[in-house]
Design an enzyme around this catalytic site. Structure first.
Site, mmCIF file in Angstrom:
data_model
loop_
_atom_site.group_PDB
_atom_site.id
_atom_site.type_symbol
_atom_site.label_atom_id
_atom_site.label_comp_id
_atom_site.label_asym_id
_atom_site.label_seq_id
_atom_site.Cartn_x
_atom_site.Cartn_y
_atom_site.Cartn_z
ATOM 1 N N SER A 161 1.583 6.424 13.117
ATOM 2 C CA SER A 161 0.498 6.125 12.170
ATOM 3 C C SER A 161 -0.825 6.752 12.605
ATOM 4 O O SER A 161 -1.515 7.363 11.795
ATOM 5 C CB SER A 161 0.305 4.612 12.020
ATOM 6 N N GLN A 219 9.354 -6.099 6.184
ATOM 7 C CA GLN A 219 8.824 -4.862 5.594
ATOM 8 C C GLN A 219 9.867 -4.291 4.655
ATOM 9 O O GLN A 219 11.051 -4.319 4.953
ATOM 10 C CB GLN A 219 8.410 -3.822 6.633
ATOM 11 N N TYR A 233 0.833 -1.215 0.000
ATOM 12 C CA TYR A 233 0.000 0.000 0.000
ATOM 13 C C TYR A 233 0.858 1.252 0.000
ATOM 14 O O TYR A 233 1.903 1.299 0.614
ATOM 15 C CB TYR A 233 -0.975 0.045 1.174
ATOM 16 N N PRO A 234 0.391 2.256 -0.755
ATOM 17 C CA PRO A 234 1.081 3.543 -0.708
ATOM 18 C C PRO A 234 0.562 4.364 0.471
ATOM 19 O O PRO A 234 -0.581 4.175 0.899
ATOM 20 C CB PRO A 234 0.684 4.188 -2.034
ATOM 21 N N MET A 235 1.380 5.230 1.004
ATOM 22 C CA MET A 235 0.940 6.084 2.114
ATOM 23 C C MET A 235 1.699 7.418 2.108
ATOM 24 O O MET A 235 2.734 7.549 1.466
ATOM 25 C CB MET A 235 1.151 5.380 3.453
#
Ligand code: 76R
Length: 276
Positions: free
Chosen positions: A247, A209, A169-171
């Site tokens: 986050s 990750q 996923y992009p963030m």
């Protein structure tokens, strides 16, 4: 008027350039083809995956996706942008490409932020009694940074983790009125990333990750890939991260993509609609 605080951009170390390349299959067109055509297409594409892209080796991988966001995902790591583009262009010349519809892609580069490395180098330079800004300080600082970067180099030039499941996923980091990552001092960001890293480290045996930076490269600021043999370990990790301030206060997320690792030989089965 009070002076604006000095906001330092973090230093980063970059490694492999990365492309997440996602397609859907044009099934009715594909299934209307005679079986000789389908076999030839699969043969050519499997050979390309193995011999050209190196799928099943270290720097390219094929995944079968869950849900309607896409069906096949190709993941490529390359030493430079041009090599990544060459891979893309040669893929587009395959006959298989006629039967695919592009649905999403994400371009980024594996990144290690140097929040900790710079803190270590500053501490060591200060321990030597050198004053920031002096030649003696700079010398120790540069020497320690070079050592730290050497260690991190293996991480940013890594191969694709081979666990069966991937979550991508992009963030971005938030720039809201109340919480703005980019208005925090480097010390505040370093401390938040320290907490983040500590939490993440609890999962280091189960989840790998790969954080890729994409500021100036693609629509979001980072692309996160989590690789694991256990889908629920990914779910638990992302859940715990949601409660961590790095986050909960500062992260904005794009779409999530979840997929299962395949080998080049599996392509025929996948396109026959079978189970790999
Ligand atoms: O790289 C390291 O292991 C050092 C500590 C560390 C940094 C600097 C680290 C550790 N991360 C770092 C940077 Mn991370 N990470 C994410 C996400 O879903 C979410 O809430 C956020 C998405 C996850 C799940 C995750 C997992 N990380 C970053 C950055 C760059 C920020 C910057 O530079 O400002 C982002 C965007 C990001 C996002 N992180 C870890 C993990 C895990 C599991 C670890 C521990 C790795 C280990 O110890 O093996």
């Amino acid at each position: 008027m009070s002076e604006a605080p000095i906001i330092d951009a973090p230093q980063t170390l970059e490694g492999h350039y990365v492309l997440h390349d996602i397609y859907a299959v044009s099934w009715s067109f594909w299934q209307a083809q005679p079986s000789a055509e389908r076999e030839a297409v699969i043969g050519e594409a499997s050979t390309w995956l193995q011999d050209v892209a190196g799928v099943g080796e270290t720097h390219s991988a094929l995944y079968s996706m869950l849900g309607q966001k896409g069906e096949l995902m190709f993941l490529h790591y390359r030493k430079n942008v041009d090599a990544l583009n060459r891979t893309e262009r040669s893929f587009r010349r395959l006959r298989l490409y006629n039967y695919l519809r592009p649905v999403y892609s994400y371009f980024s580069v594996i990144e290690a932020s140097l929040y900790e490395a710079t803190a270590i180098a500053q501490r060591k330079a200060a321990e030597k009694g050198a004053k920031p800004g002096s030649a003696a300080y700079d010398e120790v600082f540069t020497e320690v940074m070079a050592k730290e970067c050497k260690v991190l180099e293996a991480r940013v030039f890594r191969s694709i983790p081979d666990q069966r499941y991937i979550c991508f996923y992009p963030m971005s980091k938030r720039r809201g009125e109340q919480f703005n990552w980019y208005a925090l001092s480097i010390e505040e960001r370093r401390s938040l990333m320290r907490g983040h890293g500590k939490l993440g480290h609890k999962f280091s045996r189960e989840v790998t990750q790969v954080v890729c930076g994409s500021i100036g490269l693609d629509d979001w600021e980072w692309g996160v890939s989590l690789h694991s043999a256990n889908p629920l370990a990914i779910k638990r990790l992302v859940t715990e991260m949601r409660f961590d301030p790095a986050s909960s206060r500062y992260a904005e997320f794009g779409p999530f993509y979840f997929a299962i690792r395949q080998q080049p030989d599996d392509l025929g089965t996948l396109l026959a609609g079978g189970l790999a």
